[in-house]
Design an enzyme around this catalytic site. Structure first.
Site, PDB file in Angstrom:
ATOM      1  N   ARG A 191       1.180  10.087   0.303  1.00  0.00           N
ATOM      2  CA  ARG A 191       1.553  11.093   1.309  1.00  0.00           C
ATOM      3  C   ARG A 191       2.848  11.789   0.955  1.00  0.00           C
ATOM      4  O   ARG A 191       3.298  12.660   1.676  1.00  0.00           O
ATOM      5  CB  ARG A 191       1.693  10.423   2.687  1.00  0.00           C
ATOM      6  CG  ARG A 191       0.393   9.875   3.194  1.00  0.00           C
ATOM      7  CD  ARG A 191       0.553   9.146   4.506  1.00  0.00           C
ATOM      8  NE  ARG A 191      -0.609   8.314   4.721  1.00  0.00           N
ATOM      9  CZ  ARG A 191      -0.753   7.490   5.734  1.00  0.00           C
ATOM     10  NH1 ARG A 191       0.182   7.392   6.650  1.00  0.00           N
ATOM     11  NH2 ARG A 191      -1.853   6.758   5.847  1.00  0.00           N
ATOM     12  N   LYS A 216     -11.512  -0.891   5.696  1.00  0.00           N
ATOM     13  CA  LYS A 216     -10.354  -0.705   6.571  1.00  0.00           C
ATOM     14  C   LYS A 216     -10.908  -0.101   7.860  1.00  0.00           C
ATOM     15  O   LYS A 216     -11.715   0.832   7.794  1.00  0.00           O
ATOM     16  CB  LYS A 216      -9.401   0.266   5.867  1.00  0.00           C
ATOM     17  CG  LYS A 216      -8.423   1.005   6.749  1.00  0.00           C
ATOM     18  CD  LYS A 216      -7.466   1.816   5.865  1.00  0.00           C
ATOM     19  CE  LYS A 216      -6.649   2.764   6.721  1.00  0.00           C
ATOM     20  NZ  LYS A 216      -5.422   3.201   6.037  1.00  0.00           N
ATOM     21  N   GLU A 258       0.878  -1.174   0.000  1.00  0.00           N
ATOM     22  CA  GLU A 258       0.000   0.000   0.000  1.00  0.00           C
ATOM     23  C   GLU A 258       0.913   1.220   0.000  1.00  0.00           C
ATOM     24  O   GLU A 258       1.460   1.606   1.041  1.00  0.00           O
ATOM     25  CB  GLU A 258      -0.916   0.017   1.233  1.00  0.00           C
ATOM     26  CG  GLU A 258      -1.779   1.287   1.275  1.00  0.00           C
ATOM     27  CD  GLU A 258      -2.569   1.455   2.586  1.00  0.00           C
ATOM     28  OE1 GLU A 258      -2.717   0.481   3.340  1.00  0.00           O
ATOM     29  OE2 GLU A 258      -3.020   2.587   2.834  1.00  0.00           O
TER      30      GLU A 258
HETATM   31  C1  3PG Z   1      -2.472   4.215   8.004  1.00  0.00           C
HETATM   32  O1  3PG Z   1      -2.382   5.284   7.496  1.00  0.00           O
HETATM   33  O2  3PG Z   1      -3.076   3.292   7.475  1.00  0.00           O
HETATM   34  C2  3PG Z   1      -1.924   4.111   9.368  1.00  0.00           C
HETATM   35  O3  3PG Z   1      -1.424   5.369   9.742  1.00  0.00           O
HETATM   36  C3  3PG Z   1      -0.860   3.129   9.548  1.00  0.00           C
HETATM   37  O4  3PG Z   1      -0.805   3.006  10.910  1.00  0.00           O
HETATM   38  P1  3PG Z   1       0.499   2.526  11.661  1.00  0.00           P
HETATM   39  O5  3PG Z   1       1.599   3.482  11.235  1.00  0.00           O
HETATM   40  O6  3PG Z   1       0.148   2.672  13.116  1.00  0.00           O
HETATM   41  O7  3PG Z   1       0.781   1.121  11.254  1.00  0.00           O
END
Ligand code: 3PG
Length: 207
Positions: A45, A127, A41
């Site tokens: 960003r 999700k 994924e």
């Molecule tokens: C996302 O954007 O899906 C989450 O910020 C990922 O979360 P994590 O960094 O706590 O795994």
């Protein structure tokens, strides 16, 4: 077209990636595949994300390259055109929900009302975001009662310690997380360590 559920069944872990260059992403993709995870994924960003999706999709056709942080239908179109196999968003808007795409969308939800709105648009896989903040395992168990047909990919605060507990839930097909792709290891180009973390994570989840 693949369904969101088919995407979710590719791997127990979907790494949530923020990448600063296409080159970094190519090394990272190799490291993850070597570690046993061939789904990515790549979040929108960073400025490099779209180019990285395009290049990884081309160079690793047997892996599943997806886009994350897809916030609107314009971005959905862009990632689709770049060759993404799926899109993930932190939430759901009407324009995203009705966008006619050739790739599946896994939209984010945090509440019962958002799940119900998603179901009205035809979604049955979500999700859960940010999973640890909106109730984590307790929330997923509670959602399982009224929403029996719905499955989740909890993301946000998942790590080596709690991943297995999330995956043990009936309505969880996979989990998303950034812990196997730490920014500092990517920046330091320590991709072999990422392979190691990934292998360990897979081993632990299959144990
Ligand atoms: C996302 O954007 O899906 C989450 O910020 C990922 O979360 P994590 O960094 O706590 O795994």
């Amino acid at each position: 077209m693949l369904s969101a559920r088919e995407v979710m069944r590719v791997s127990k872990i979907i790494p949530v990636i923020s990448i600063n260059s296409v080159d970094e992403m190519l090394y990272l993709a190799e490291a993850l595949i070597e570690g046993g995870v061939s789904i990515f994924e790549i979040t929108l960003r960073t400025p490099a994300a779209l180019g990285a999706i395009q290049e990884v999709a081309k160079r690793f056709p047997h892996a599943m390259t997806g886009a994350g942080t897809v916030l609107n239908s314009e971005q959905f179109k862009k990632v689709e055109d770049a060759g993404a196999s799926f899109a993930i968003s932190p939430g759901l808007t009407a324009s995203l929900a009705i966008y006619k795409s050739s790739i599946p969308l896994l939209p984010g939800v945090a509440t019962a009302s958002e799940i119900m709105q998603g179901i009205e648009y035809g979604f049955d896989a979500f999700k859960l975001f940010p999973a640890n903040i909106v109730g984590g395992i307790g929330a997923l168990k509670a959602f399982g009662a009224p929403f029996k047909e719905v499955v989740f990919c909890p993301t946000g605060g998942i790590n080596a310690t709690n991943a297995k507990d999330f995956l043990a839930l009936e309505n969880v097909l996979c989990i998303g997380g950034s812990w196997i792709v730490p920014a500092e290891l990517i920046a330091a180009k320590r991709f072999d360590e990422i392979t190691k973390i990934t292998k360990e994570a897979i081993l632990a989840l299959n144990a």
